[in-house]
Design an enzyme around this catalytic site. Structure first.
Site, PDB file in Angstrom:
ATOM      1  CE1 TYR A 264      -0.785   3.211  13.348  1.00  0.00           C
ATOM      2  CE2 TYR A 264      -2.745   4.201  12.386  1.00  0.00           C
ATOM      3  CZ  TYR A 264      -1.460   3.697  12.253  1.00  0.00           C
ATOM      4  OH  TYR A 264      -0.863   3.671  11.019  1.00  0.00           O
TER       5      TYR A 264
ATOM      6  NE  ARG B 177      -3.542   2.453   2.339  1.00  0.00           N
ATOM      7  CZ  ARG B 177      -3.470   3.371   3.300  1.00  0.00           C
ATOM      8  NH1 ARG B 177      -2.836   3.134   4.426  1.00  0.00           N
ATOM      9  NH2 ARG B 177      -4.058   4.543   3.144  1.00  0.00           N
TER      10      ARG B 177
ATOM     11  CD  GLU C 135      -5.041   8.068   9.007  1.00  0.00           C
ATOM     12  OE1 GLU C 135      -4.556   9.136   9.426  1.00  0.00           O
ATOM     13  OE2 GLU C 135      -4.656   6.953   9.407  1.00  0.00           O
TER      14      GLU C 135
ATOM     15  CD  GLU D 139      -2.122   4.262   7.796  1.00  0.00           C
ATOM     16  OE1 GLU D 139      -1.943   4.742   8.935  1.00  0.00           O
ATOM     17  OE2 GLU D 139      -2.198   4.952   6.772  1.00  0.00           O
TER      18      GLU D 139
ATOM     19  CG  HIS E 178      -1.071   9.204   3.153  1.00  0.00           C
ATOM     20  ND1 HIS E 178      -1.284   7.873   3.460  1.00  0.00           N
ATOM     21  CD2 HIS E 178      -0.705   9.785   4.318  1.00  0.00           C
ATOM     22  CE1 HIS E 178      -1.043   7.666   4.737  1.00  0.00           C
ATOM     23  NE2 HIS E 178      -0.695   8.821   5.296  1.00  0.00           N
TER      24      HIS E 178
ATOM     25  CG  ASN F 251      -5.643   3.734   8.166  1.00  0.00           C
ATOM     26  OD1 ASN F 251      -5.739   2.711   7.467  1.00  0.00           O
ATOM     27  ND2 ASN F 251      -5.153   4.872   7.701  1.00  0.00           N
TER      28      ASN F 251
HETATM   29  O1  IFM Z   1       2.032   7.970   9.998  1.00  0.00           O
HETATM   30  C1  IFM Z   1       0.648   8.017  10.067  1.00  0.00           C
HETATM   31  C2  IFM Z   1       0.039   7.836   8.688  1.00  0.00           C
HETATM   32  O2  IFM Z   1       0.492   8.778   7.786  1.00  0.00           O
HETATM   33  C3  IFM Z   1      -1.460   7.931   8.772  1.00  0.00           C
HETATM   34  N1  IFM Z   1      -2.002   7.081   9.785  1.00  0.00           N
HETATM   35  C4  IFM Z   1      -1.394   7.116  11.079  1.00  0.00           C
HETATM   36  C5  IFM Z   1       0.105   6.947  10.977  1.00  0.00           C
HETATM   37  C6  IFM Z   1       0.746   6.968  12.369  1.00  0.00           C
HETATM   38  O3  IFM Z   1       0.487   8.177  13.003  1.00  0.00           O
END
Ligand code: IFM
Length: 437
Positions: A295, A79, A168, A352, A123, A293
């Site tokens: 986290y 990706r 995002e 992600e 992006h 994505n």
């Molecule tokens: O590095 C970023 C990425 O560009 C977009 N998603 C979150 C990642 C970590 O912060």
């Protein structure tokens, strides 16, 4: 080694790693135009130590080595994102042939190594001349973006497996126009409301334009945040619902239902562009897959001091990554299942997932993080979510936006002095997963 095996995810599951152009390419040469992150980073105080993407990982020159690393890990797909200012330096108009040549080489390099190209169109590296015209605040961006998308389809579409429009959109709109932490660094609610609508209008307009060109397998990548109330108080619960509306529901409802959540529309009020409701069919243009994505989670408390948005994240008690984000794999399962249950069932990709860790090749906490989140994906599949793929963020340590080079998310360590790449234990763990089962 991870304690999960590849075949548990199903025969057609796609494993990959992700990067983004501005974070790794460098190569601000050969006709590439200026991007909003160039001037944002050049403005004192915006990024750690004034770091910028000028050199980044020099992927512009070192891409063969980076694609070798992808192949050797055993990944199925890569990706990556196109840099709009490299392809169309002024954002509209003249195409930069050297930029086209670069992505030709890169995509052919993926195919030669058996890697499926999963492309992202945007992006965050908006061409500066478009920011001069208002960027995401200007409704015309829908047309500018669709024209750029069509160029990508015409030049490269025959070799792409999947294309995402925007990465995002919450960051494009809210983080960059309300919080001001990302380029262009505005702190203005009217700018934010306009960007929140135009980013999704641009997405839908581009999907339609791409389909008219014969493009297939189109999606968008949302960063969803599992929001939980800091306490059981009604005020914290209401704040959590609001936070969820701004972060998650605006984008999910817009893209997947063609409507915006009424509570957020009411709150943004007159700041939204006139006639936005007439655009909702375009915003909700059907897509072929959804990227998520993930986290961390956010613990949310009421914030009466900020009446426009009385919701603030507070520090939680869980173990944290090097960027201070709580490690909460359960949140990934919850979000995947929620999206699958509450919206039209679509193929979902985790586009992600990963963690920042202190510098080093030995990264056992990151191995544990990945293992726990891979298990969370399996659990979501067990609960019925149609999860088709998983992309680690990121292949390389890279330019982490406002955090500069201080925060490292890579499976592969990058020495920024020498540009030497060194695979970490987490890279070896994926290699074990992908080669042994
Ligand atoms: O590095 C970023 C990425 O560009 C977009 N998603 C979150 C990642 C970590 O912060």
């Amino acid at each position: 080694m991870f304690s999960v095996s590849r075949n548990q995810f199903g025969p057609d599951f796609t494993f990959g790693a992700a990067t983004a152009a501005y974070q790794i390419e460098g190569g601000q040469t050969d006709g590439r135009g200026p991007a909003i992150w160039d001037s944002f980073a050049a403005t004192p105080g915006n990024t750690d130590k004034g770091d910028s993407g000028v050199m980044a990982c020099d992927h512009y020159n070192r891409w063969p080595e980076d694609l070798d690393l992808m192949r050797d890990a055993g990944f199925d797909a890569y990706r990556f994102s196109f840099a709009w200012p490299r392809l169309i330096p002024a954002g509209t108009g003249t195409v930069n042939d050297k930029g086209v040549d670069f992505y030709d080489r890169l995509i052919d390099g993926m195919l030669e190594r058996g890697l499926k190209p999963y492309a992202t169109l945007y992006h965050w590296d908006l061409p500066s001349p478009l920011q001069d015209k208002g960027g995401w605040m200007n409704r015309d961006i829908a047309g500018w973006f669709a024209d750029y998308a069509v160029l990508v389809q015409q030049k490269f579409g025959d070799r792409l497996d999947a294309m995402a429009t925007i990465n995002e959109p919450w960051c494009v709109a809210f983080l960059s126009h309300f919080i001001g932490a990302h380029a262009p660094g505005y702190r203005d609610i009217r700018a934010t409301a306009r960007a929140m609508h135009h980013v999704l209008l641009a997405h839908g307009t581009a999907v339609n334009a791409l389909r008219a060109e014969g493009a297939k397998n189109l999606g968008i990548v949302l960063n969803l945040q599992k929001s939980e109330p800091a306490t059981d108080s009604p005020a914290d619960k209401a704040a959590t619902h609001l936070f969820d509306g701004i972060f998650n529901r605006w984008y999910l409802d817009g893209v997947l239902k063609g409507e915006y959540p009424a509570d957020i529309v009411k709150r943004l009020g007159d700041h939204l562009p006139d006639g936005f409701a007439d655009d909702m069919a375009v915003v909700g243009t059907p897509i072929d897959w959804l990227g998520i994505n993930y986290y961390t989670r956010s613990l949310i408390a009421d914030d009466p001091a900020t009446p426009a948005f009385p919701a603030k994240p507070v520090e939680g008690p869980l173990e944290k990554t090097d960027i201070g984000w709580e490690i909460y794999p359960q949140g990934l399962t919850d979000l995947l299942v929620r999206v699958s249950d509450d919206y039209k069932k679509l193929p979902i990709f985790v586009t992600e997932n990963g963690m920042a860790e202190v510098e080093g090749i030995d990264d056992p906490r990151r191995v544990n993080y990945y293992e726990a989140h891979l298990k969370a994906v399996l659990e979501a599949q067990r609960q019925g979510a149609d999860v088709r793929g998983y992309f680690a963020w990121s292949l390389l340590d890279n330019f982490e936006w406002a955090e500069g080079y201080a925060k490292r998310f890579g499976l592969v360590h990058v020495d920024y002095e020498t540009q030497k790449r060194s695979p970490k234990a987490s890279y070896r763990a994926f290699q074990g997963l992908l080669h042994n089962s």
